[in-house]
Every structure is written in C-alpha cells, then in structure tokens.
Design an enzyme around this catalytic site. Structure first.
Site, PDB file in Angstrom:
ATOM      1  N   LYS A 278       0.844  -1.192   0.000  1.00 39.15           N
ATOM      2  CA  LYS A 278       0.000   0.000   0.000  1.00 39.15           C
ATOM      3  C   LYS A 278       0.887   1.253   0.000  1.00 39.15           C
ATOM      4  O   LYS A 278       2.026   1.201   0.467  1.00 39.15           O
ATOM      5  CB  LYS A 278      -0.877   0.016   1.265  1.00 39.15           C
ATOM      6  CG  LYS A 278      -2.011  -0.995   1.263  1.00 39.15           C
ATOM      7  CD  LYS A 278      -2.913  -0.789   2.468  1.00 39.15           C
ATOM      8  CE  LYS A 278      -4.006  -1.836   2.541  1.00 39.15           C
ATOM      9  NZ  LYS A 278      -4.995  -1.752   1.436  1.00 39.15           N
ATOM     10  N   ARG A 352     -10.064 -11.723   1.631  1.00 39.92           N
ATOM     11  CA  ARG A 352     -10.872 -12.778   1.026  1.00 39.92           C
ATOM     12  C   ARG A 352     -10.177 -14.125   1.101  1.00 39.92           C
ATOM     13  O   ARG A 352     -10.820 -15.165   1.123  1.00 39.92           O
ATOM     14  CB  ARG A 352     -11.225 -12.388  -0.412  1.00 39.92           C
ATOM     15  CG  ARG A 352     -10.039 -12.183  -1.308  1.00 39.92           C
ATOM     16  CD  ARG A 352     -10.380 -11.391  -2.553  1.00 39.92           C
ATOM     17  NE  ARG A 352     -10.615  -9.972  -2.273  1.00 39.92           N
ATOM     18  CZ  ARG A 352     -10.968  -9.075  -3.188  1.00 39.92           C
ATOM     19  NH1 ARG A 352     -11.143  -9.449  -4.437  1.00 39.92           N
ATOM     20  NH2 ARG A 352     -11.160  -7.825  -2.853  1.00 39.92           N
TER      21      ARG A 352
HETATM   22  N1  BES Z   1      -8.244  -3.900   4.086  1.00 38.68           N
HETATM   23  C1  BES Z   1      -8.314  -3.572   2.715  1.00 38.68           C
HETATM   24  C2  BES Z   1      -9.626  -2.911   2.325  1.00 38.68           C
HETATM   25  C3  BES Z   1      -9.869  -1.514   2.809  1.00 38.68           C
HETATM   26  C4  BES Z   1      -9.089  -0.474   2.341  1.00 38.68           C
HETATM   27  C5  BES Z   1     -10.893  -1.252   3.665  1.00 38.68           C
HETATM   28  C6  BES Z   1      -9.326   0.812   2.784  1.00 38.68           C
HETATM   29  C7  BES Z   1     -11.137   0.012   4.118  1.00 38.68           C
HETATM   30  C8  BES Z   1     -10.338   1.065   3.674  1.00 38.68           C
HETATM   31  C9  BES Z   1      -8.193  -4.813   1.857  1.00 38.68           C
HETATM   32  O1  BES Z   1      -7.396  -5.838   2.348  1.00 38.68           O
HETATM   33  C10 BES Z   1      -7.586  -4.373   0.557  1.00 38.68           C
HETATM   34  O2  BES Z   1      -6.481  -3.935   0.571  1.00 38.68           O
HETATM   35  N2  BES Z   1      -8.343  -4.510  -0.513  1.00 38.68           N
HETATM   36  C11 BES Z   1      -7.925  -4.097  -1.796  1.00 38.68           C
HETATM   37  C12 BES Z   1      -8.461  -5.083  -2.794  1.00 38.68           C
HETATM   38  C13 BES Z   1      -7.933  -4.876  -4.189  1.00 38.68           C
HETATM   39  C14 BES Z   1      -6.478  -5.214  -4.246  1.00 38.68           C
HETATM   40  C15 BES Z   1      -8.726  -5.751  -5.117  1.00 38.68           C
HETATM   41  C16 BES Z   1      -8.474  -2.698  -2.078  1.00 38.68           C
HETATM   42  O3  BES Z   1      -9.619  -2.437  -1.723  1.00 38.68           O
HETATM   43  O4  BES Z   1      -7.736  -1.885  -2.608  1.00 38.68           O
HETATM   44 ZN    ZN Z   2      -5.337  -5.602   1.803  1.00 42.10          ZN
END
Ligand code: BES
Ligand code: ZN
Ligand code: ZN
Length: 501
Positions: A278, A352
């Site tokens: 991230k 997931r």
């Molecule tokens: N924990 C995050 C989702 C999230 C991000 C929730 C910001 C609330 C605020 C999750 O693990 C994630 O990183 N999801 C990715 C999925 C993508 C790579 C398909 C996302 O949402 O960017």
């Molecule tokens: Zn994530």
C-alpha cells in the site's frame, strides 16, 4: 454509568441536568417538556425564542434553573423533524445530550423518555435507544493518553416516566442497551488500540477470556495448527509476518436440535498490503483491518449474556499482512481448505483469502447459516462512504433481517447486488480462481470470491466500510465505530425471540 427507570414526574427529580426535548420547528413545548416549562414559569419557551433554538437533531440548549424545580440545569435537545423521526434519531439525540452533560460536568442526569408513543415507537424501544445512544455517545478511548482527558463524570442516568405500566418495558430496554452498548464499546476498544498491542495472539487471548468468563468453548490454532488443518490461504497470508497467526473458534452452544449460525470476522491486525504494498496514505489506519473480528468477538460476549436459543460459532482468522523474506509473491498459488486452488494475483486482497478458509471451515463443521464481516474493499468505501457499510448475500431473507437489525441500533447497511455474471472475471489461467479482477465493481467481486466457498449455505457478507470514521458524530468519536456488533446481536437475539412466539 448506572441506568435506572424511575417512576414519577420530571419536575420533582433532584439532578444536575434534566434532559427534555423539542422537535424541529416547534416553538411551544408540549408534553413532558411543556410540563417542565410550566414549572419554570415559561423559561424554556422564552429561551428557545431568545436563542432562536430550532430543535435540529442533536442541537442542545442549556438553561439554568432558579429553585423552581430540584434540577440544577435543564438541557433541551433537538429531535429533528417529526416526520424523519425513529430509533436512530432517538439514539443520536441521546448521544448529543449525554456528551453535553459531560461538558457540564454532570454526575446525575435525569431524562425524559424521548419519542415514547411518537410514530408508534414502543417504550421498550425508546428506552433502549436512549440508553444505547447515551453509552455510545459518551464513549472515549483514553487508555493511551496521559493528559488533556475530560472524563465522563455521569454516574447515574435516570429515565423518568409518569405512567407506571411503562416502567418494566423501560427497564427491559435499558438492560438490552447495556448489553449491546458494552459490546459495541468493547469492539471499539479493540479497533482503536494500535497494531503493536492488538496482535493475532492478543485477539486469541481476548477470545479465550470471553470463553472463560462466559463458559463458552474456545479452540485456538497457531501457525502449525493452521497449516496442519489445511488452511493454506491463511497460512500463506501469515508467511510474511513475524507475528504468529491464529485461527480462533469460539462456540456458544445450546442444543443440537437448533440451528447453528457461523459468525466470521476478518482479523488482519495490520494490512501493509504485502508485496502488493500500500502507499503511505493508504497504509495508515490499517490497524482497523481486524474490525470484523472485533465485532464478532464482542457479539459473542453479548450473546452469552442474552442466552438466545440457537447455536453460534465465531470464527476469527487472525494474522498480519506483512512483508518479509517468507512473504508470498503475486502469482503464487495455494490450496484452500475447500480444496479449491487460488492464484494470489494481488497480495493486498488478503482478506478474502483468510475468509475463504474460514468459510470453508464453517461449511465443513455443518453451519446452517454464515455471516462474515470484513473490512474487505476500498471500493465499498468509495461507493458508500464511511457511515454506511455494504451487505451482499445469497439469501435475501437473511440480508433483509440483518439490514433491519442494523436499523434498530444506528448501524446503517446498504445492499449491493451479488451480480453473478461478474464471477468469470475471477477465473485464473493456472488455478481454480484468482483473488482479484479488474478495477471495476470491487465490492461485488470481493463478495463473489467469498461466495465461491459457501457451498450454497445461506450466507451474508458485510463489507465493513464504516469500521472507523474520520470525524466525530453524535454516536461515535473519530476512530472506531464498533459496527456491526449491534446488528449481529440484535439479528440473532430477535431471530430467536420471534421463533419462540
Ligand atoms: N483492508 C483492505 C480494504 C480496505 C481499504 C478497507 C481501505 C477500508 C479502507 C483490503 O485488504 C484491501 O487492501 N483490498 C484491496 C483489494 C484490491 C487489491 C482488489 C483494495 O480495496 O484496494
Ligand atoms: Zn489488503
Ligand atoms: Zn485488508
């Protein structure tokens, strides 16, 4: 804070602050507020006019009394527009009023039962909403602050009612609000604590403590146990972390003849994204990626007190999503507990993966219904913002009941479509499925991935976009909301209550 239902007249109660109310646009207070106004020789109506108090939802007005009544101060709280009024509004008004009472350094607060009889709201429901709003509105996370704290000094909060026959209902409402409110604040504490405190092993010890205190069964797997059980996806996500992962199973068991509901909570104690790292901005705040786990554990604690006639198992896959020498790489393939193979195209779509193993575990252990709660996608935040969470599922009745349960405790859920035409976007070139598709429909894709492991068991998925808020509202301060703890408790409790009728 102790809550009490008191039989009597508002104008006779000695207290630091007496809380009354006013609907928006009303200039002459009626009902209980009118009675207090009369006892004060019209001081409330006068001040409302002078200060141009409008009665907007959560707006407050403080009036100092002069020995006409035993209350030292009267606080008028706005209930908003009468045609938009419901339990959420009672909660929000109560939260705002209670916070004002903290500012006024009140020890003893006496309140009218907001909205009793208005819009067909049962007194038990109004009392539940008043007490719940008060508990949630006054919550603060102060454990890590050593200075500038304004503690809540309210020790006694009384709801006063003239008609004796409503008193038992009020007491029942208060009791339920205490159980739910304490569960929600328990979840908030877990989410607000930083990731160097709330580690996977911390989460499992919380589960063990809940089990000990409430005589529940609890089983905890460590890294080796997770691998041996065949939860390769959970083990894969945990590989980059020095923190030991945990898989928690907490059981509330009544009878084999009753249905078993599985509650699954995403327990990523910190989400760095892994090798699909991230950005700095996205990473800050990712301690809240265990908010699903917090809600599920908190709900179990409450359910053990409410004792509904149903079986509930809580499953919490817990790990960090970190980077390290052993961390998985984009493109790696692992076999889930269900036997399906998954290509990890993006290591940041880790929720997931661990949920897939937990869902497969719930299916294998014969659950009749599965509810998973997860801070799964940024896409859901983009779609709904931070005050509403998404809900998707394969069982419309279950989804509808959860939305309704949420409405009763100020937890807003909005259904998104589980559009199965998109499922093929998750087809992998080399495995059964991959963990991400393109940029579109992120929340739906996330849900479709999880659905692939449900084996047609009735299932609902809450994509928790409202785990934390970035500014204060009447029911929560900036930080954790504790959502959807109340939804889970009220759904399970009312399901069973209805079953008994
Ligand atoms: N924990 C995050 C989702 C999230 C991000 C929730 C910001 C609330 C605020 C999750 O693990 C994630 O990183 N999801 C990715 C999925 C993508 C790579 C398909 C996302 O949402 O960017
Ligand atoms: Zn994530
Ligand atoms: Zn995550």
């Amino acid at each position: 804070m102790e809550f009490r239902a008191v039989h009597g007249s508002l104008v006779e109660q000695p207290c630091d602050v007496l809380v009354v109310n006013l609907f928006e646009g009303v200039t002459e207070p009626g009902g209980a507020t009118g009675a207090v106004d009369k006892a004060l020789d019209g001081l409330i109506s006068l001040t409302i006019r002078e200060e141009e108090f409008e009665g907007r939802l959560g707006q407050t007005l403080v009036i100092r009394t002069r020995d006409q009544i035993p209350a030292s101060k009267v606080l008028v709280v706005g209930l908003g527009k009468q045609d938009e009024f419901g339990t959420t509004e009672i909660m929000r008004a109560s939260g705002a009023a209670a916070r004002k009472c903290i500012d006024l350094r009140a020890h003893k607060v006496t309140s009218v039962l907001h909205g009793a009889g208005v819009a067909g709201i049962h007194p038990r429901e109004s009392a539940r909403a008043v007490a719940l709003g008060t508990i949630l509105g006054t919550y603060q996370h102060t454990r890590l602050k050593t200075e500038n704290i304004k503690p809540n000094m309210i020790d006694t909060f009384e709801i006063v009612e003239l008609s004796a026959e409503k008193l038992d209902h009020i007491t029942q409402g208060i009791r339920r609000a205490e159980i739910v409110g304490n569960a929600v604040t328990f979840a908030r504490d877990l989410v607000n604590e930083p990731s160097n405190v709330v580690t996977p092993s911390y989460l499992s010890s919380v589960a063990e403590e809940i089990a000990r205190e409430n005589s529940l069964e609890c089983r905890v797997l460590d890294r080796q146990g997770i691998e041996e059980a065949g939860m390769e996806l959970l083990a894969a996500v945990a590989r980059g972390s020095a923190q030991e992962p945990r898989f928690v199973e907490l059981k509330y068991k009544t009878s084999d003849n009753l249905k078993t509901i599985a509650l699954i909570g995403k327990g990523i104690t910190f989400d760095s994204g892994g090798y699909s790292l991230k950005s700095q901005d996205q990473m800050y705040g990712m301690k809240d990626d265990m908010a699903g786990a917090a809600a599920v554990l908190a709900a179990m604690r409450a359910l053990a007190q409410i004792k509904p006639s149903v079986n509930v198992i809580a499953l919490v896959p817990a790990t960090e999503n970190a980077i390290g020498g052993g961390a998985i790489h984009p493109g790696d393939v692992f076999t889930s507990l269900s036997g399906k193979t998954v290509e990890v195209v993006n290591t940041d779509a880790e929720g997931r993966l661990i949920l897939a193993d937990a869902v497969a575990y719930a299916v294998k252990s014969g659950s009749d219904e599965i509810i998973d709660v997860a801070t799964l996608t940024g896409a859901c935040v983009t779609a709904l913002g931070v005050e509403i969470s998404g809900i998707l599922g394969n069982d419309q009745v279950l989804v509808d009941k959860l939305i309704k349960a949420g409405e009763s405790c100020g937890e807003k859920l909005w259904q998104l479509p589980l559009h199965r035409n998109y499922r093929k976007m998750l087809d992998s070139d080399i495995a059964d499925l991959k963990n991400v598709a393109g940029r579109e429909a992120g929340a739906i894709i996330g849900a479709l991935f999880i659905e692939s492991f449900t084996n047609n068991t009735p299932w609902a998925h809450i994509d928790l976009s409202s785990a934390t808020i970035d500014k204060d509202n009447e029911l929560a301060r900036k930080g954790a909301t504790g959502i959807p703890t109340g939804t889970l408790i009220e759904y399970i409790a009312s399901e069973v209550e209805k079953g008994r009728e």
